[in-house]
Design a protein around this motif. Structure first.
Motif, mmCIF file in Angstrom:
data_model
loop_
_atom_site.group_PDB
_atom_site.id
_atom_site.type_symbol
_atom_site.label_atom_id
_atom_site.label_comp_id
_atom_site.label_asym_id
_atom_site.label_seq_id
_atom_site.Cartn_x
_atom_site.Cartn_y
_atom_site.Cartn_z
ATOM 1 N N VAL A 179 69.616 24.788 50.679
ATOM 2 C CA VAL A 179 70.884 24.112 50.907
ATOM 3 C C VAL A 179 70.649 22.627 50.679
ATOM 4 N N ASN A 180 71.307 22.135 49.652
ATOM 5 C CA ASN A 180 71.153 20.729 49.315
ATOM 6 C C ASN A 180 69.685 20.329 49.171
ATOM 7 N N VAL A 182 67.114 21.564 50.545
ATOM 8 C CA VAL A 182 66.250 21.936 51.675
ATOM 9 C C VAL A 182 65.978 23.442 51.636
ATOM 10 N N GLY A 183 64.695 23.791 51.599
ATOM 11 C CA GLY A 183 64.334 25.197 51.549
ATOM 12 C C GLY A 183 64.318 25.818 52.927
ATOM 13 N N ARG A 220 70.353 22.889 43.089
ATOM 14 C CA ARG A 220 71.040 22.222 44.198
ATOM 15 C C ARG A 220 71.130 23.132 45.421
ATOM 16 N N HIS A 221 71.588 24.348 45.198
ATOM 17 C CA HIS A 221 71.702 25.302 46.303
ATOM 18 C C HIS A 221 71.218 26.675 45.851
#
Lengths: 479, 467
Positions: A179-180, A182-183, A220-221
């Motif tokens: 998400v954005n 961040v894994g 990105r996502h």
């Protein structure tokens, strides 16, 4: 035996404090009984009942402090008197700096209140997962449900609740999300970029991220949906919501949907949704040998107008030597195994997935039967290492395995695998590795590849390429 | 921006429950993570918790029950004779604390109190005869009769009871008048002095105080308790401030009373000399609140926690008249004079009604003077109160704790949260002697047994709508 009764005027203490002091005095060696208390009528009678001489303090009133000690000898009585004074004088024992600690939260929504979280990552055992997840949704949190063994009824209830609250449920059994940038869960370190992935498969998403990364394309996502999302019961709820949200994100230029073949009715809904998307959508429904993650990645790259790339491979100094025998696969990623199986089955005929099957077989060590009561093979490789070290049977033609890097995974899988690989090569068994990792993964993809290559294995970034190479070796060996 | 769009618009802020490794991986990426210290609930409660979590009517039911609990405005209005207001109290009937119990199962202090009450009622001439009556007595929990009693909680027909009425509704609750500490009926003592004190309470204290209360006008117990918390009371083990405030409120009315001067002076001295005088009235105020919350279908709000010296029992707003019980635990406490833990009876009394409405152990942080019960530090007392917020539905709008920046006390226990978190209510309480006739031996802290919460949650879940 000594009885000592004393009255102190002008000192007031709270009764609970005095009960503590009495306890401390009673603990002194040689003390038979004691009473440190304000001389209320109640306490004076207690004194009397304990056998002390009440007359000795006949003038006592409730504002006077009573110190009564019964000890075996004068020394003990003196120690007791000192203990009483110590208890009365000092501050009550202070632990640390006297600051209070805030109790730990015990539920995910209570934890979320402490940092205003907007996303809950839940990995408690399956039977408990629903309670945490619905709690998180009702507290307004999106949910990534890493837990497996969640019933389909509960999955439907969670996704219905989420839809009513404009929230997203990723999972259950969702191993990977980004998400954005961040894994979450098992996720690779990706550069920011124009691609968004929506998928029912953890390692499928990871493989796409790695291939895109190799082409210099960032992600990105990546929104996981849970492996049953596209079934008739669940109805694609999370996939449809994720697609809509990704389409609405102006920073997303291409969307890739990756899934096992969906329920036909659900497939229709997904198609209708895809048709309404303003953003180009690549749909990869895995299952046939011709739909591969490699092709999905290539389509996404093409849609972006980025030049096609050759997927990295690392070949050993000594070329692999084919030999007769069957294909034996040792996977930690379910989708990677399924993709390899589809490719192998197209060329070689039936490929089993049971760990004890004869003939060609590809085993997923991340399946439930291997993870009950132990960590996933991406974290704890011991079961797979055991199986690999006994793989050099005469019947084995090729050993195929995956190595999945990224956040959450083993910090250095190649260090454990390389010696086993070297032994296999030494025994004449060719080894092909599907290495799923990005350039920025914390384990260091190049170091991992180098270690496996040095051990004698051929290493491929593309899982399909690795599977095709293994199949070619089988064909060559039997030729 | 919609919720889902906003998730995709910024770095996520994450709360985790489960595998630490996954939280570690987030922190390695520089993401803010709040970890729940998750622990599995009892296996026998897992399905029930899921069923209750799935039924979204429960949060509404809990809100209704909680609103009713908090809406009550308890006022002390009168003192009357128990048999005149509690129809069940016919001759030979006695109310007691906690869940229902038979004579054969009664612990020492409850038997002692029943013996004392039988003597007080004139049903027997001596202790042996009174004890012999035991099996033939009709026993009924106070809680079934809008009544609460501390410790043994025995109420007999001719005892005076305080009447607490709801200023905002039509509820009513009763409690006996507190006898003081030491050898008293509620701790199971029954000697001549105990009985004589009870007669004095009936003959002098009750009518004199009743006149003063009627003269002073209804006394708002909610306001009084709220003030007492600001002055260091917890409302259960410490009621010194509340008792002092009460005396101030009725002082002038007592002076202006018509009873003989020596009676009025004796009443003043008696209340002044008993730091726990207000306990019974605080309990009746609590009873008024929980009775208002009772009977809300589907609600997991705990309306009763009470002990009879043998069993600890709870009731929920959503499970009707059912009691859920477990063996009464032993109190971890400090002991009077020569007494020790060996003299202590298992937990007893309706006084845990205070914890049920956000006082007592739940308001521990307000009461630094009694931190001796929680390891001796003020920090420990604050920690105990903070812990209780994990299992409560609200912060009390009127009962506030100065040292927590006037935060409301944790109020309204949700049984599902107790079972889910494993955090059990903590109760400040007195300790009765194990043997009949001994009386009070100490005071301390006890944790409610989780078993009754598990049973309650399972029963509640039987009525839940499943997904």
């Amino acid at each position: 035996m000594i009885d000592q009764v004393e009255l102190v005027t002008g000192r007031y203490f709270d009764s609970v404090r005095l009960m503590q002091v009495t306890r401390d005095v009673n603990d002194v060696v040689g003390v038979e009984a004691s009473l440190v208390a304000m001389a209320t009528e109640l306490n004076l009678r207690l004194l009397e009942e304990m056998g002390f001489d009440r007359a000795a303090v006949a003038a006592a009133g409730p504002d006077d402090l009573l110190i009564a000690i019964r000890a075996t000898d004068p020394d003990a009585a003196a120690s007791a008197r000192t203990a009483a004074e110590h208890g009365l004088a000092g501050p009550v024992a202070v632990v640390g700096d006297g600051a209070f600690t805030t109790p730990s939260p015990h539920t995910v929504e209570a934890a979320a209140r402490t940092n205003s979280a907007n996303l809950a990552l839940i990995s408690v055992p399956g039977p408990h997962a629903f309670v945490e997840a619905i709690g998180a949704l009702r507290a307004g949190l999106h949910v990534m449900l890493f837990s497996d063994n969640v019933t389909v009824e509960h999955e439907v209830a969670l996704k219905r609740e989420a839809a009513a609250r404009d929230l997203l449920v990723m999972g259950p059994d969702c191993g990977t999300a980004i998400v954005n940038g961040v894994g979450l869960g098992f996720a690779d370190a990706v550069d920011p970029g124009p691609v968004a992935i929506c998928g029912a498969s953890g390692t499928g998403i990871q493989q796409l991220c790695c291939l895109l990364d190799a082409a210099g394309v960032g992600v990105r996502h990546a929104l996981g949906t849970g492996s049953r999302d596209l079934s008739a019961e669940v109805g694609g709820t999370s996939t449809l919501r994720a697609l809509a949200a990704l389409d609405a994100d102006p920073a997303v230029e291409v969307i890739v949907v990756v899934s096992k073949p969906p329920d036909p009715e659900v497939a229709g809904e997904i198609e209708r949704m895809v048709a309404t998307c303003a953003t180009p959508v690549v749909v990869a429904l895995l299952g046939g040998g011709d739909v591969t993650l490699e092709r999905a990645a290539a389509s996404a790259i093409a849609a972006l107008g980025v030049p096609a790339t050759e997927w990295p491979a690392w070949t050993p100094d000594e070329p692999l030597v084919a030999r007769p025998g069957v294909l034996r696969g040792f996977f930690s990623g379910g989708t990677l195994r399924d993709e390899a199986r589809a490719i192998a089955a197209a060329a070689l005929g039936p490929v089993a997935i049971e760990p004890t099957a004869d003939g060609h077989r590809l085993v997923d060590f991340g399946a439930d039967e291997f993870t009950r009561g132990r960590a996933h093979p991406m974290i704890d490789q011991s079961l797979r290492l055991d199986a690999l070290s006994s793989a050099a049977e005469p019947v084995t033609g090729v050993v195929l395995l995956d190595v999945v890097l990224g956040y959450g995974a083993h910090p250095d899988p190649a260090a454990e695998l390389a010696p086993v690989v070297a032994d296999l090569i030494g025994a004449g068994v060719p080894v092909v590795v599907s290495l799923c990792g990005t350039r920025r993964d914390p384990q260091g993809r190049e170091q991992q590849a180098a270690a496996l290559r040095s051990a004698g294995a051929e290493v491929y970034l593309s899982n399909a390429a690795a599977a095709q190479r293994a199949v070619a070796l089988i064909v060559e060996g039997s030729g | 921006m919609t919720d889902l769009a906003s998730l995709l618009d910024a770095e996520p802020v994450v709360a985790t429950a489960g595998v630490d490794l996954l939280a570690d991986a987030l922190e390695a990426q520089g993401v803010a993570v709040a970890r729940a210290e998750w622990r599995p609930p009892p296996a026998t409660a897992v399905e029930a918790l899921a069923a209750l979590a799935a039924d979204d009517r429960r949060s509404d039911a809990n809100r209704v029950a909680l609103d009713r609990l908090l809406a009550v405005r308890p006022h002390l209005v009168d003192i009357v004779t128990a048999r005149d207001v509690i129809p069940a109290l016919t001759e030979g009937t006695f109310l007691h604390a906690g869940p229902p119990i038979a004579w054969d199962d009664c612990s020492g202090p409850l038997r002692g109190a029943l013996i004392g009450a039988a003597l007080y009622e004139g049903l027997a001439d001596d202790v042996e005869a009174a004890a012999g009556l035991g099996p033939s007595l009709h026993l009924s929990p106070c809680h079934h009769h809008r009544t609460v009693g501390p410790m043994a909680g025995v109420v007999s027909p001719s005892m005076p009871v305080a009447v607490v009425a709801d200023g905002a509704g039509d509820g009513i609750a009763y409690a006996t008048l507190n006898e003081g500490l030491g050898k008293v009926l509620r701790y199971g003592a029954f000697d001549a002095e105990v009985i004589e004190r009870l007669r004095w309470i009936d003959r002098v204290l009750a009518p004199t105080l009743a006149e003063a209360i009627r003269h002073a006008g209804p006394i708002d117990l909610g306001v009084l308790v709220a003030q007492a918390l600001q002055m260091g009371d917890d409302g259960h083990n410490r009621n010194r401030a509340a008792t002092s405030l009460f005396l101030r409120q009725i002082g002038a009315a007592l002076l202006e009373g018509n009873a003989p001067l020596e009676d009025r002076a004796a009443v003043y001295r008696f209340v002044d000399g008993n730091d726990h005088f207000m306990l019974n009235l605080v309990m009746a105020a609590g009873k008024l609140a929980v009775d208002a919350a009772a009977g809300v279908s589907g609600s997991s709000l705990v309306t009763v926690m009470a002990r009879n010296g043998t069993e600890f029992g709870i009731r929920l707003a959503g499970t009707g008249d059912a009691w859920f019980t477990a063996p009464a635990p032993v109190v971890d406490g400090l002991f009077l004079g020569g007494y020790s833990a060996a003299d202590a009876n298992p937990d007893i009394g309706d006084s845990a009604i205070t914890e049920t409405v956000g006082l007592g152990g739940f308001a521990m942080a307000a009461s630094p003077a009694i931190v001796g019960f929680v390891g001796g530090t003020a920090a420990g007392a604050i920690g105990r109160t903070l812990e209780m917020y994990a299992i409560t539905l609200a912060e009390h709008p009127r009962y506030r704790i100065p040292i927590l920046e006037d935060r409301g006390t944790p109020t309204g226990i949700d049984a599902t949260l107790v079972v889910r978190t494993g955090v059990v209510p903590q109760i400040n309480t007195g300790v009765a002697g194990r043997r009949a006739g001994v009386g009070m031996v100490g005071a301390g802290l006890v944790r409610a047994p989780i078993g009754c919460f598990v049973d309650a949650v399972n029963t509640l879940a039987a009525g839940a709508i499943r997904p």
